[in-house]
Design a protein around this motif. Structure first.
Motif, PDB file in Angstrom:
ATOM      1  N   GLU A  45       0.841  -1.187   0.000  1.00 51.59           N
ATOM      2  CA  GLU A  45       0.000   0.000   0.000  1.00 51.59           C
ATOM      3  C   GLU A  45       0.877   1.237   0.000  1.00 51.59           C
ATOM      4  OE1 GLU A  45      -2.621  -0.285   3.322  1.00 51.59           O
ATOM      5  OE2 GLU A  45      -3.532  -2.118   2.602  1.00 51.59           O
ATOM      6  N   PRO A  46       0.394   2.312  -0.576  1.00 50.25           N
ATOM      7  CA  PRO A  46       1.174   3.547  -0.534  1.00 50.25           C
ATOM      8  C   PRO A  46       1.270   4.044   0.906  1.00 50.25           C
ATOM      9  CG  PRO A  46      -1.007   3.951  -1.429  1.00 50.25           C
ATOM     10  CD  PRO A  46      -0.871   2.460  -1.259  1.00 50.25           C
ATOM     11  N   SER A  47       2.293   4.800   1.185  1.00 48.86           N
ATOM     12  CA  SER A  47       2.455   5.353   2.530  1.00 48.86           C
ATOM     13  C   SER A  47       1.267   6.249   2.855  1.00 48.86           C
ATOM     14  CB  SER A  47       3.739   6.167   2.621  1.00 48.86           C
ATOM     15  OG  SER A  47       4.844   5.337   2.462  1.00 48.86           O
ATOM     16  N   PRO A  48       0.686   6.062   4.038  1.00 55.31           N
ATOM     17  CA  PRO A  48      -0.451   6.895   4.409  1.00 55.31           C
ATOM     18  C   PRO A  48      -0.003   8.334   4.640  1.00 55.31           C
ATOM     19  CG  PRO A  48       0.161   5.457   6.220  1.00 55.31           C
ATOM     20  CD  PRO A  48       1.019   5.085   5.056  1.00 55.31           C
ATOM     21  N   THR A  49      -0.907   9.245   4.428  1.00 55.59           N
ATOM     22  CA  THR A  49      -0.594  10.648   4.635  1.00 55.59           C
ATOM     23  C   THR A  49      -1.459  11.205   5.753  1.00 55.59           C
ATOM     24  OG1 THR A  49      -2.202  11.326   2.980  1.00 55.59           O
ATOM     25  CG2 THR A  49       0.061  11.007   2.227  1.00 55.59           C
ATOM     26  N   ALA A  50      -0.930  12.202   6.409  1.00 58.43           N
ATOM     27  CA  ALA A  50      -1.645  12.879   7.479  1.00 58.43           C
ATOM     28  C   ALA A  50      -1.540  14.376   7.235  1.00 58.43           C
ATOM     29  CB  ALA A  50      -1.032  12.516   8.826  1.00 58.43           C
ATOM     30  N   PRO A  51      -2.453  15.155   7.796  1.00 61.39           N
ATOM     31  CA  PRO A  51      -2.372  16.595   7.607  1.00 61.39           C
ATOM     32  C   PRO A  51      -1.085  17.145   8.221  1.00 61.39           C
ATOM     33  CG  PRO A  51      -4.067  16.032   9.208  1.00 61.39           C
ATOM     34  CD  PRO A  51      -3.567  14.760   8.635  1.00 61.39           C
ATOM     35  N   ASP A  52      -0.533  18.152   7.580  1.00 53.73           N
ATOM     36  CA  ASP A  52       0.664  18.807   8.100  1.00 53.73           C
ATOM     37  C   ASP A  52       0.263  19.919   9.056  1.00 53.73           C
ATOM     38  OD1 ASP A  52       2.372  17.244   6.549  1.00 53.73           O
ATOM     39  OD2 ASP A  52       2.209  18.604   4.838  1.00 53.73           O
ATOM     40  N   GLY A  53       1.148  20.243   9.982  1.00 52.69           N
ATOM     41  CA  GLY A  53       0.926  21.376  10.875  1.00 52.69           C
ATOM     42  C   GLY A  53      -0.204  21.161  11.858  1.00 52.69           C
ATOM     43  N   SER A  54      -0.705  22.253  12.387  1.00 51.34           N
ATOM     44  CA  SER A  54      -1.804  22.207  13.356  1.00 51.34           C
ATOM     45  C   SER A  54      -3.137  22.110  12.635  1.00 51.34           C
ATOM     46  CB  SER A  54      -1.795  23.476  14.221  1.00 51.34           C
ATOM     47  OG  SER A  54      -0.638  23.520  14.994  1.00 51.34           O
ATOM     48  N   LEU A  55      -4.097  21.497  13.313  1.00 51.03           N
ATOM     49  CA  LEU A  55      -5.428  21.333  12.732  1.00 51.03           C
ATOM     50  C   LEU A  55      -6.440  21.275  13.859  1.00 51.03           C
ATOM     51  CD1 LEU A  55      -7.285  20.633  10.265  1.00 51.03           C
ATOM     52  CD2 LEU A  55      -6.771  18.246  10.765  1.00 51.03           C
ATOM     53  N   ALA A  56      -7.473  22.105  13.809  1.00 55.96           N
ATOM     54  CA  ALA A  56      -8.553  22.049  14.788  1.00 55.96           C
ATOM     55  C   ALA A  56      -9.402  20.821  14.497  1.00 55.96           C
ATOM     56  CB  ALA A  56      -9.387  23.310  14.723  1.00 55.96           C
ATOM     57  N   LEU A  57      -9.547  19.943  15.494  1.00 56.31           N
ATOM     58  CA  LEU A  57     -10.312  18.703  15.305  1.00 56.31           C
ATOM     59  C   LEU A  57     -11.748  18.823  15.789  1.00 56.31           C
ATOM     60  CD1 LEU A  57      -7.639  16.038  16.327  1.00 56.31           C
ATOM     61  CD2 LEU A  57      -8.298  16.766  14.036  1.00 56.31           C
ATOM     62  N   GLY A  58     -12.062  19.862  16.552  1.00 57.52           N
ATOM     63  CA  GLY A  58     -13.434  20.054  16.999  1.00 57.52           C
ATOM     64  C   GLY A  58     -13.535  20.193  18.502  1.00 57.52           C
ATOM     65  N   THR A  59     -14.759  20.235  18.969  1.00 58.13           N
ATOM     66  CA  THR A  59     -15.059  20.362  20.395  1.00 58.13           C
ATOM     67  C   THR A  59     -15.592  19.029  20.902  1.00 58.13           C
ATOM     68  OG1 THR A  59     -15.616  22.682  20.062  1.00 58.13           O
ATOM     69  CG2 THR A  59     -16.424  21.654  22.083  1.00 58.13           C
ATOM     70  N   VAL A  60     -15.093  18.596  22.055  1.00 57.73           N
ATOM     71  CA  VAL A  60     -15.543  17.336  22.648  1.00 57.73           C
ATOM     72  C   VAL A  60     -15.864  17.551  24.126  1.00 57.73           C
ATOM     73  CG1 VAL A  60     -14.210  15.891  21.067  1.00 57.73           C
ATOM     74  CG2 VAL A  60     -13.206  16.554  23.230  1.00 57.73           C
ATOM     75  N   HIS A  61     -16.755  16.710  24.626  1.00 57.21           N
ATOM     76  CA  HIS A  61     -17.074  16.712  26.057  1.00 57.21           C
ATOM     77  C   HIS A  61     -16.541  15.418  26.657  1.00 57.21           C
ATOM     78  CE1 HIS A  61     -19.041  17.450  29.820  1.00 57.21           C
ATOM     79  NE2 HIS A  61     -19.526  16.222  29.782  1.00 57.21           N
ATOM     80  N   ILE A  62     -15.640  15.557  27.610  1.00 59.13           N
ATOM     81  CA  ILE A  62     -15.088  14.397  28.319  1.00 59.13           C
ATOM     82  C   ILE A  62     -15.907  14.256  29.598  1.00 59.13           C
ATOM     83  CG2 ILE A  62     -13.042  13.420  29.421  1.00 59.13           C
ATOM     84  CD1 ILE A  62     -11.372  15.020  27.380  1.00 59.13           C
ATOM     85  N   PRO A  63     -16.645  13.145  29.754  1.00 59.10           N
ATOM     86  CA  PRO A  63     -17.618  13.034  30.844  1.00 59.10           C
ATOM     87  C   PRO A  63     -17.037  12.795  32.238  1.00 59.10           C
ATOM     88  CG  PRO A  63     -17.621  11.043  29.527  1.00 59.10           C
ATOM     89  CD  PRO A  63     -16.707  12.010  28.847  1.00 59.10           C
ATOM     90  N   LYS A  64     -15.785  12.341  32.331  1.00 56.55           N
ATOM     91  CA  LYS A  64     -15.211  12.144  33.667  1.00 56.55           C
ATOM     92  C   LYS A  64     -13.710  12.423  33.631  1.00 56.55           C
ATOM     93  CE  LYS A  64     -15.003   7.086  33.246  1.00 56.55           C
ATOM     94  NZ  LYS A  64     -15.430   5.841  33.852  1.00 56.55           N
ATOM     95  N   ASN A  65     -13.134  12.570  34.808  1.00 58.09           N
ATOM     96  CA  ASN A  65     -11.717  12.874  34.908  1.00 58.09           C
ATOM     97  C   ASN A  65     -10.882  11.748  34.306  1.00 58.09           C
ATOM     98  OD1 ASN A  65     -12.469  15.156  36.324  1.00 58.09           O
ATOM     99  ND2 ASN A  65     -12.027  14.273  38.333  1.00 58.09           N
ATOM    100  N   VAL A  66      -9.864  12.141  33.547  1.00 55.22           N
ATOM    101  CA  VAL A  66      -8.952  11.182  32.917  1.00 55.22           C
ATOM    102  C   VAL A  66      -7.524  11.683  33.133  1.00 55.22           C
ATOM    103  CG1 VAL A  66     -10.602  10.386  31.166  1.00 55.22           C
ATOM    104  CG2 VAL A  66      -9.148  12.345  30.667  1.00 55.22           C
ATOM    105  N   ARG A  67      -6.562  10.925  32.625  1.00 49.72           N
ATOM    106  CA  ARG A  67      -5.167  11.347  32.654  1.00 49.72           C
ATOM    107  C   ARG A  67      -4.720  11.548  31.210  1.00 49.72           C
ATOM    108  NH1 ARG A  67      -3.213  11.598  37.373  1.00 49.72           N
ATOM    109  NH2 ARG A  67      -1.001  11.420  36.952  1.00 49.72           N
ATOM    110  N   ALA A  68      -4.071  12.680  30.972  1.00 53.02           N
ATOM    111  CA  ALA A  68      -3.548  13.003  29.651  1.00 53.02           C
ATOM    112  C   ALA A  68      -2.060  13.298  29.819  1.00 53.02           C
ATOM    113  CB  ALA A  68      -4.282  14.205  29.055  1.00 53.02           C
TER     114      ALA A  68
END
Length: 166
Positions: A45-68
């Protein structure tokens, strides 16, 4: 008597091994001719491509505390943006540009960041069995066992997967 049994067993073993070593005939051709062409290999398969640089992915609601990134990230609504920073050291088995950092922004400040795996639309069926979010959408779900939450964003022909320890 023992000698005759031993010789008989030896002769039988030799006869069996030569029977397996005989060339077979396929389609009227003897396999003594050898292999004339290499076996066909699967298409790469050809090498996959991804967007370059920064990109806004949207707004999300995380329902409980997590670790990032090993730090607490409180439950709440966040703007998610993809950064140009790749995983370091490189994630084994991944294309570098497909393992990047995502930032979680709240009130104009980065509240946390976590690694995101970018999966092209053509490959998502090879990776995930669940129903993906609709184009431009996202979903967050607690994974089996309750130890992780997965954020799944479907945007611009790519899927973005973030896994948070709970």
């Amino acid at each position: 008597m023992k000698r005759k049994v031993f010789v008989g067993a030896l002769v039988g073993a030799l006869a069996a091994s030569t029977a397996f070593a005989q060339p077979s005939s396929k389609g009227g051709q003897s396999s003594k001719e050898g292999h004339t062409a290499p076996k066909t290999q699967p298409m790469t398969e050809p090498s996959p491509t991804a967007p370059d640089g920064s990109l806004a992915l949207g707004t999300v609601h995380i329902p409980k505390n997590v670790r990032a990134d090993g730090k607490p990230l409180a439950a709440g609504t966040y703007q998610v943006r993809l950064t140009p920073d790749t995983a370091s050291p490189n994630a084994k088995g991944q294309t570098a540009q497909l393992e990047r950092w995502a930032e979680f922004v709240k009130g104009g400040k980065v509240a946390g960041r976590e690694l995101v795996t970018i999966i092209p639309q053509a490959d998502i069926a090879k990776v995930q069995k669940d129903t993906p979010p609709h184009a431009g959408g996202s979903k967050i779900e607690t994974l089996k066992g309750g130890d992780y939450m997965r954020l799944w964003i479907n945007r611009g022909g790519n899927h973005y997967l973030v896994h948070f320890p709970v």
